[in-house]
Motif scaffolding. Sequence first.
Motif, PDB file in Angstrom:
ATOM      1  N   PHE A  18       0.673  -1.098  -0.139  1.00  0.00           N
ATOM      2  CA  PHE A  18      -0.070   0.003   0.082  1.00  0.00           C
ATOM      3  C   PHE A  18       0.745   1.379  -0.051  1.00  0.00           C
ATOM      4  CE2 PHE A  18      -3.396  -2.843   1.309  1.00  0.00           C
ATOM      5  CZ  PHE A  18      -4.535  -2.134   0.584  1.00  0.00           C
ATOM      6  N   GLU A  19       1.942   1.174  -0.233  1.00  0.00           N
ATOM      7  CA  GLU A  19       3.191   2.402   0.158  1.00  0.00           C
ATOM      8  C   GLU A  19       2.643   3.266  -0.809  1.00  0.00           C
ATOM      9  OE1 GLU A  19       5.817   4.413   1.681  1.00  0.00           O
ATOM     10  OE2 GLU A  19       5.696   2.319   2.305  1.00  0.00           O
ATOM     11  N   ASP A  20       2.348   3.182  -2.217  1.00  0.00           N
ATOM     12  CA  ASP A  20       1.953   4.201  -3.043  1.00  0.00           C
ATOM     13  C   ASP A  20       0.390   4.332  -3.218  1.00  0.00           C
ATOM     14  OD1 ASP A  20       4.847   5.023  -3.166  1.00  0.00           O
ATOM     15  OD2 ASP A  20       4.896   3.461  -4.943  1.00  0.00           O
ATOM     16  N   ILE A  21      -0.276   3.747  -2.729  1.00  0.00           N
ATOM     17  CA  ILE A  21      -1.673   3.765  -2.460  1.00  0.00           C
ATOM     18  C   ILE A  21      -2.330   4.601  -1.723  1.00  0.00           C
ATOM     19  CG2 ILE A  21      -3.894   2.324  -2.621  1.00  0.00           C
ATOM     20  CD1 ILE A  21      -2.373  -0.085  -3.561  1.00  0.00           C
ATOM     21  N   GLU A  22      -3.179   5.659  -2.146  1.00  0.00           N
ATOM     22  CA  GLU A  22      -3.698   6.774  -1.000  1.00  0.00           C
ATOM     23  C   GLU A  22      -4.768   6.157  -0.357  1.00  0.00           C
ATOM     24  OE1 GLU A  22      -6.240  10.761  -1.470  1.00  0.00           O
ATOM     25  OE2 GLU A  22      -5.127  10.359  -3.083  1.00  0.00           O
ATOM     26  N   VAL A  23      -4.533   6.460   0.704  1.00  0.00           N
ATOM     27  CA  VAL A  23      -5.974   5.640   1.716  1.00  0.00           C
ATOM     28  C   VAL A  23      -6.211   6.868   2.905  1.00  0.00           C
ATOM     29  CG1 VAL A  23      -6.104   3.786   3.590  1.00  0.00           C
ATOM     30  CG2 VAL A  23      -5.156   3.271   1.644  1.00  0.00           C
ATOM     31  N   ASP A  24      -7.336   7.168   3.008  1.00  0.00           N
ATOM     32  CA  ASP A  24      -7.824   7.837   3.817  1.00  0.00           C
ATOM     33  C   ASP A  24      -8.517   7.259   5.270  1.00  0.00           C
ATOM     34  OD1 ASP A  24     -10.429   7.454   3.095  1.00  0.00           O
ATOM     35  OD2 ASP A  24     -10.059   9.272   1.698  1.00  0.00           O
ATOM     36  N   ARG A  25      -8.899   6.224   5.154  1.00  0.00           N
ATOM     37  CA  ARG A  25      -9.528   5.477   6.313  1.00  0.00           C
ATOM     38  C   ARG A  25      -9.030   3.806   6.456  1.00  0.00           C
ATOM     39  NH1 ARG A  25     -15.879   6.269   6.898  1.00  0.00           N
ATOM     40  NH2 ARG A  25     -15.559   5.564   9.271  1.00  0.00           N
ATOM     41  N   ILE A  26      -9.036   3.336   7.605  1.00  0.00           N
ATOM     42  CA  ILE A  26      -8.687   1.956   7.772  1.00  0.00           C
ATOM     43  C   ILE A  26      -9.536   1.662   8.891  1.00  0.00           C
ATOM     44  CG2 ILE A  26      -6.985   0.128   8.524  1.00  0.00           C
ATOM     45  CD1 ILE A  26      -4.965   1.972   7.581  1.00  0.00           C
ATOM     46  N   ILE A  27     -10.680   0.587   8.478  1.00  0.00           N
ATOM     47  CA  ILE A  27     -11.586   0.157   9.213  1.00  0.00           C
ATOM     48  C   ILE A  27     -11.220  -1.471   9.301  1.00  0.00           C
ATOM     49  CG2 ILE A  27     -14.241  -0.135   9.925  1.00  0.00           C
ATOM     50  CD1 ILE A  27     -14.428   2.324   7.898  1.00  0.00           C
ATOM     51  N   THR A  28     -11.477  -2.060  10.684  1.00  0.00           N
ATOM     52  CA  THR A  28     -11.099  -3.390  10.547  1.00  0.00           C
ATOM     53  C   THR A  28     -11.987  -4.125  11.763  1.00  0.00           C
ATOM     54  OG1 THR A  28     -10.121  -3.392  12.817  1.00  0.00           O
ATOM     55  CG2 THR A  28      -8.586  -3.017  10.810  1.00  0.00           C
ATOM     56  N   SER A  29     -12.166  -5.419  11.464  1.00  0.00           N
ATOM     57  CA  SER A  29     -13.066  -6.228  12.332  1.00  0.00           C
ATOM     58  C   SER A  29     -12.539  -6.037  13.868  1.00  0.00           C
ATOM     59  CB  SER A  29     -12.839  -7.747  11.758  1.00  0.00           C
ATOM     60  OG  SER A  29     -13.075  -8.696  12.933  1.00  0.00           O
ATOM     61  N   PRO A  30     -13.399  -6.518  14.597  1.00  0.00           N
ATOM     62  CA  PRO A  30     -12.619  -6.314  16.134  1.00  0.00           C
ATOM     63  C   PRO A  30     -11.909  -7.510  16.456  1.00  0.00           C
ATOM     64  CG  PRO A  30     -15.168  -6.958  15.883  1.00  0.00           C
ATOM     65  CD  PRO A  30     -14.836  -6.542  14.599  1.00  0.00           C
ATOM     66  N   PHE A  31     -11.783  -8.525  15.840  1.00  0.00           N
ATOM     67  CA  PHE A  31     -11.210  -9.833  16.078  1.00  0.00           C
ATOM     68  C   PHE A  31      -9.757  -9.430  15.907  1.00  0.00           C
ATOM     69  CE2 PHE A  31     -14.019 -13.323  14.479  1.00  0.00           C
ATOM     70  CZ  PHE A  31     -15.209 -12.864  15.081  1.00  0.00           C
ATOM     71  N   SER A  32      -8.880  -9.796  16.888  1.00  0.00           N
ATOM     72  CA  SER A  32      -7.504  -9.409  17.197  1.00  0.00           C
ATOM     73  C   SER A  32      -6.529  -9.632  15.766  1.00  0.00           C
ATOM     74  CB  SER A  32      -6.897 -10.382  18.152  1.00  0.00           C
ATOM     75  OG  SER A  32      -7.518 -10.116  19.361  1.00  0.00           O
ATOM     76  N   ARG A  33      -6.897 -10.679  14.963  1.00  0.00           N
ATOM     77  CA  ARG A  33      -6.130 -10.905  13.700  1.00  0.00           C
ATOM     78  C   ARG A  33      -6.184 -10.036  12.688  1.00  0.00           C
ATOM     79  NH1 ARG A  33      -9.775 -15.068  14.188  1.00  0.00           N
ATOM     80  NH2 ARG A  33     -11.291 -15.402  12.686  1.00  0.00           N
ATOM     81  N   ALA A  34      -7.608  -9.172  12.598  1.00  0.00           N
ATOM     82  CA  ALA A  34      -7.709  -8.127  11.770  1.00  0.00           C
ATOM     83  C   ALA A  34      -7.113  -6.824  12.049  1.00  0.00           C
ATOM     84  CB  ALA A  34      -9.461  -8.020  11.641  1.00  0.00           C
ATOM     85  N   ARG A  35      -7.349  -6.664  13.535  1.00  0.00           N
ATOM     86  CA  ARG A  35      -6.623  -5.446  14.000  1.00  0.00           C
ATOM     87  C   ARG A  35      -5.176  -5.500  14.076  1.00  0.00           C
ATOM     88  NH1 ARG A  35      -7.668  -4.955  19.382  1.00  0.00           N
ATOM     89  NH2 ARG A  35      -8.439  -7.118  19.473  1.00  0.00           N
ATOM     90  N   GLN A  36      -4.473  -6.632  14.223  1.00  0.00           N
ATOM     91  CA  GLN A  36      -3.093  -6.679  14.092  1.00  0.00           C
ATOM     92  C   GLN A  36      -2.566  -6.594  12.582  1.00  0.00           C
ATOM     93  OE1 GLN A  36      -2.357 -10.506  16.036  1.00  0.00           O
ATOM     94  NE2 GLN A  36      -1.449  -9.399  17.525  1.00  0.00           N
ATOM     95  N   THR A  37      -3.659  -6.932  11.607  1.00  0.00           N
ATOM     96  CA  THR A  37      -3.498  -6.780  10.466  1.00  0.00           C
ATOM     97  C   THR A  37      -3.504  -5.218   9.819  1.00  0.00           C
ATOM     98  OG1 THR A  37      -3.993  -9.042   9.543  1.00  0.00           O
ATOM     99  CG2 THR A  37      -3.984  -7.454   7.855  1.00  0.00           C
ATOM    100  N   GLY A  38      -4.290  -4.545  10.352  1.00  0.00           N
ATOM    101  CA  GLY A  38      -4.574  -3.133   9.858  1.00  0.00           C
ATOM    102  C   GLY A  38      -3.488  -2.073  10.533  1.00  0.00           C
TER     103      GLY A  38
END
Length: 180
Positions: free
Chosen positions: A37-57
């Motif tokens: 995602f280095e060169d991809i513009e992102v303005d929000r990151i929303i994750t599942s509440p599960f630990s593995r999803a949060r740790q990914t984000g």
Amino acid sequence: MEKVIYIVRHCSAEGQAPEVELTAKGILQAGKLVEFFEDIEVDRIITSPFSRARQTGWPLAERKKLHVEVDSRLGERVLSSRDFEDWLIKLEDTFLDLHLKYEGGESSNEAISRVCDVVDELRDGSRTVLVTHGNLMALLVMSYDERFGFEHWQTLTNPDVYVVRIKDEDSEVERIWSTY
């Protein structure tokens, strides 16, 4: 104006329970997602509440200097409160009959409805990363591309990334992780 959603399946984890964490391999994969995602513009990151999803984000949010938002509607779909020996067949059946619902579980339509509510709430012009789980990811992609089904779910990797571009009533879906 176009709304862009990057649907990310979490990295490799130690299991399926909500509290399980990423494996050592999964932590490395989360770093690869940051590079991706280095060169991809992102303005929000929303994750599942599960630990593995949060740790990914988290690593991506840190690099992009964004806050990780947690939304329970991105949590994995519960097939049933019962354990099925033939769970894979039962899961496939829910891709064929979107109304099919097992005891204590959620139908595909119900899961699609809740995850699409998240997407519908995103503003036009936004570029959002949603970090979720394989089954919910597949159902969300299927809601924009009806050709996507159980067979495609089986080919998903940890992690995986699809992009959905929505403009007016039109949408375009593309798997972009496989090209990385």
